[in-house]
Write a protein that holds these residues in place. Structure first.
Motif, short mmCIF file in Angstrom:
data_model
loop_
_atom_site.label_atom_id
_atom_site.label_comp_id
_atom_site.label_asym_id
_atom_site.label_seq_id
_atom_site.Cartn_x
_atom_site.Cartn_y
_atom_site.Cartn_z
N VAL A 219 -11.06 12.76 -35.69
CA VAL A 219 -12.24 11.71 -35.37
C VAL A 219 -11.94 10.54 -34.91
O VAL A 219 -11.04 9.78 -35.25
CB VAL A 219 -13.19 11.88 -36.70
CG1 VAL A 219 -14.43 11.11 -36.50
CG2 VAL A 219 -13.32 13.21 -37.13
N CYS A 220 -12.68 9.98 -33.85
CA CYS A 220 -12.25 8.96 -33.06
C CYS A 220 -13.49 8.03 -32.84
O CYS A 220 -14.39 8.51 -32.33
CB CYS A 220 -11.57 9.08 -31.75
SG CYS A 220 -9.88 9.91 -31.90
N ASP A 221 -13.40 6.74 -33.13
CA ASP A 221 -14.26 5.77 -32.73
C ASP A 221 -13.89 5.60 -30.97
O ASP A 221 -12.84 5.46 -30.57
CB ASP A 221 -14.20 4.30 -33.47
CG ASP A 221 -14.52 4.26 -34.67
OD1 ASP A 221 -15.50 5.20 -34.83
OD2 ASP A 221 -14.20 3.73 -35.66
N SER B 155 -18.29 13.82 -39.22
CA SER B 155 -17.62 12.88 -38.58
C SER B 155 -18.48 11.63 -38.22
O SER B 155 -18.13 10.60 -37.32
CB SER B 155 -17.24 13.61 -37.23
OG SER B 155 -18.31 14.33 -36.36
N GLN B 156 -19.76 11.62 -38.54
CA GLN B 156 -20.63 10.61 -38.23
C GLN B 156 -20.74 9.66 -39.09
O GLN B 156 -21.47 8.70 -39.29
CB GLN B 156 -22.09 11.13 -38.15
CG GLN B 156 -22.02 12.07 -36.55
CD GLN B 156 -23.76 12.71 -36.32
OE1 GLN B 156 -23.90 13.72 -36.68
NE2 GLN B 156 -24.42 11.88 -35.74
N LEU C 145 -22.70 10.49 -32.23
CA LEU C 145 -21.63 11.54 -31.86
C LEU C 145 -21.83 11.84 -30.62
O LEU C 145 -23.00 12.37 -30.05
CB LEU C 145 -21.47 12.84 -32.97
CG LEU C 145 -20.36 13.42 -32.75
CD1 LEU C 145 -19.00 12.68 -33.54
CD2 LEU C 145 -20.43 14.74 -33.89
N VAL D 145 -10.01 7.64 -36.75
CA VAL D 145 -10.61 7.63 -37.94
C VAL D 145 -9.99 8.29 -39.14
O VAL D 145 -9.96 8.00 -40.15
CB VAL D 145 -12.20 7.58 -37.90
CG1 VAL D 145 -12.87 7.35 -39.09
CG2 VAL D 145 -12.65 6.59 -36.77
N GLY E 283 -9.65 5.51 -27.36
CA GLY E 283 -10.42 5.90 -28.80
C GLY E 283 -9.44 5.43 -29.72
O GLY E 283 -8.41 5.08 -29.55
N LYS F 229 -19.79 4.37 -30.80
CA LYS F 229 -19.83 5.61 -30.93
C LYS F 229 -18.73 6.64 -31.33
O LYS F 229 -17.72 5.74 -31.51
CB LYS F 229 -20.45 6.42 -29.59
CG LYS F 229 -21.75 5.82 -29.08
CD LYS F 229 -22.19 6.27 -27.76
CE LYS F 229 -23.53 5.56 -27.49
NZ LYS F 229 -23.91 6.31 -25.94
N ARG F 230 -18.71 7.80 -31.50
CA ARG F 230 -17.79 8.73 -32.08
C ARG F 230 -17.63 9.97 -31.32
O ARG F 230 -18.46 10.32 -30.69
CB ARG F 230 -18.25 8.93 -33.52
CG ARG F 230 -17.76 8.07 -34.52
CD ARG F 230 -16.38 8.21 -35.35
NE ARG F 230 -16.29 7.04 -36.25
CZ ARG F 230 -16.71 7.01 -37.48
NH1 ARG F 230 -17.24 8.12 -38.15
NH2 ARG F 230 -16.24 6.03 -38.30
N THR F 231 -16.24 10.41 -31.54
CA THR F 231 -16.33 11.90 -30.65
C THR F 231 -15.27 12.62 -31.52
O THR F 231 -14.47 11.94 -32.66
CB THR F 231 -15.74 11.81 -29.38
OG1 THR F 231 -15.91 13.01 -28.88
CG2 THR F 231 -14.30 11.23 -29.21
#
Length: 498
Positions: free
Chosen positions: A455-457, A286-287, A427, A438, A435, A462-464
């Motif tokens: 997986v979201c920007d 996810s990164q 992350l 992705v 968000g 950043k991402r989560t």
């Protein structure tokens, strides 16, 4: 006879594959017995028993068994009393063991090396189905390997796991959604294409004498969940998934040219490793900046071809690691390999068989057989075998030929270059607000969709990783490409469409 070859050039002289499919688990061999059988078969293949007793290094990748030093079991069984034993833990590329053997031979440190591995998950499965108690695996008391290879980091993030990602199928399904989006095709079109890809793999398995499933399987059967072919993580059914319930083992025996000549091993048996490359820089799924790309594969793969002096269209045989369709496609895309050529020599890990941490050895054995067949009719041949560890986390490449390279065996580790060119997005957990998706998938429990993962920007670049158990949302993910869509995220890591 090929005269002008450096006597320290490593050559693959013996390959052996062991396989069993015994319905009675009490009559089936244990894993170590399969590995020993494969190694002994490799010595018979080479035509020299001295390759066994004189082996100086035996390496085994960790599998789903309890042996503390399986290489020592093999050494004891074949009489290699002075062999150094190596155990590679999960997270170490199988190609690294092959490269290590070749480098040591090329440096004159050893003359003979063995790489072997195996699994007996089918035996365990039959034990469960028949309610038959099995004796514990071969016991080793206070035995440790001479060398243990371990990865530097974990293959996933706790944030990914907390959202519900556990098995590899979920991670690769996320990559698959990103591939679909990047290609600009509909979800239905993408499902068709990966089903056709794997139908072609099943056709290869039909002609592979070592394949676990040699029955042709249609794209329609692969694509659509029905009966035992359940959906695991959209769009992946079981027939997109590596089949690890197999009893398979492989053994590879390497030696120097001078040793091969001293033992009288005919040159018709020699297969030359031209190059081995790897990237061990680890970035969680996810990164990654783009989930449909793989910088390490591009750098290491192209380096392998460069060192071999080859272009992709000069490869007569290919085996792209096939734990899931995303791995095959991403490797092909990064190397510029066309989809109109066969991308596997085994039938892939679904049909050829996918012993957990041994498939690359199985594929390399098959490559050797095919390159020898080419030589027998006067055809030169080159082959590429790719390796994966984790969730496309590490990447390895081996280039092989039935003719020697002008510059001998070459090895390159591009980890440092990959790290310098590869950005890992931070992350974060517990963010609330807007968000953008992705990548996304739906995980299944039996026949039922159980959880959507995305997986979201989010803010500040950043991402989560978030989840939802909303039935309508899970249905939408299976019907249309939602990558690029805006979502609302709660502090509890759930999400909904805006």
């Amino acid at each position: 006879m090929i005269e002008k070859v450096d006597p320290l050039t490593p050559v693959l002289v013996g390959v052996g594959v062991a396989q069993q499919r015994n319905g009675d688990p009490l009559e089936a061999s244990e894993v170590y017995q399969l590995m020993v059988e494969a190694v002994e078969t490799a010595a018979v293949d080479a035509g020299s028993e001295y390759l066994l007793v004189d082996a100086e290094r035996i390496a085994v990748p960790r599998g789903m068994w309890a042996y503390s030093d399986p290489a020592r079991i093999i050494a004891d069984e074949i009489g290699a009393t002075n062999a150094t034993t190596v155990l590679a833990e999960i997270g170490v590329l199988q190609q690294s063991l092959i490269a290590d053997a070749c480098v040591q031979i090329a440096n004159g440190e050893i003359d003979i090396a063995i790489v072997a591995g195996g699994e007996a998950k089918y035996r365990q499965l039959r034990s469960t189905i028949t309610n038959t108690a099995l004796d514990e695996d071969f016991q080793q008391a206070d035995v440790t390997p001479d060398i243990t290879l371990t990865p530097e980091a974990e293959l996933w993030s706790p944030i990914e796991a907390n959202a519900g990602l556990a098995m590899p199928v979920g991670y690769y399904a996320l990559m698959e959604s990103a591939l679909c989006h990047a290609r600009g095709v509909s979800v239905e079109q993408h499902r068709d294409s990966i089903a056709e890809l794997y139908e072609n793999f099943s056709l290869v398995a039909v002609d592979n004498p070592h394949a676990w499933n040699r029955n042709q399987v249609s794209a329609e059967e692969i694509r659509n969940p029905q009966g035992k072919n359940k959906m695991l993580a959209f769009p992946y059914t079981k027939l997109h998934n590596s089949q690890w319930n197999v009893d398979q083992a492989a053994g590879l025996i390497f030696c120097s040219v001078q040793k091969a000549r001293a033992l009288g091993i005919p040159e018709s048996k020699w297969i030359y490793p031209l190059a081995s490359t790897e990237s061990n820089h680890m970035v969680n799924t996810s990164q990654r900046t783009e989930l449909h790309r793989c910088k390490g594969a591009k750098l290491a793969g192209k380096k392998a071809l460069e060192l071999s002096g080859l272009e992709p269209n000069e490869l007569t045989h290919l085996d792209l690691y096939s734990c899931f369709p995303a791995a095959v496609q991403i490797y092909a895309d990064e190397l510029g390999i066309h989809y109109d050529q066969s991308l596997t020599v085994t039938g892939g890990m679904t049909f050829g068989g996918g012993p957990l941490n041994n498939y690359v050895l199985q594929a390399t054995c098959r490559i050797a057989e095919l390159l020898r067949e080419g030589r027998a009719v006067g055809e030169s041949g080159n082959a590429l075998v790719t390796s994966v560890s984790g969730m496309l986390t590490k990447q390895g490449f081996g280039v092989w030929s039935n003719m020697p390279a002008t510059n001998g065996f070459q090895f390159a580790d591009v980890t440092a270059q990959t790290k310098s060119e590869c950005h890992a997005i931070e992350l974060v957990d517990g963010v609330a607000g807007k968000g953008r998706i992705v990548a996304c998938t739906v995980l299944f429990n039996g026949d039922d969709a159980s959880r959507a993962i995305a997986v979201c920007d989010v803010a500040d670049a950043k991402r989560t990783v978030v989840y939802s158990e909303d039935i309508a949302l899970m249905q939408k993910i299976q019907a249309m490409d939602l990558c690029g869509e805006d979502v609302l995220i709660t502090a509890g890591n759930t999400f909904s469409l805006v």
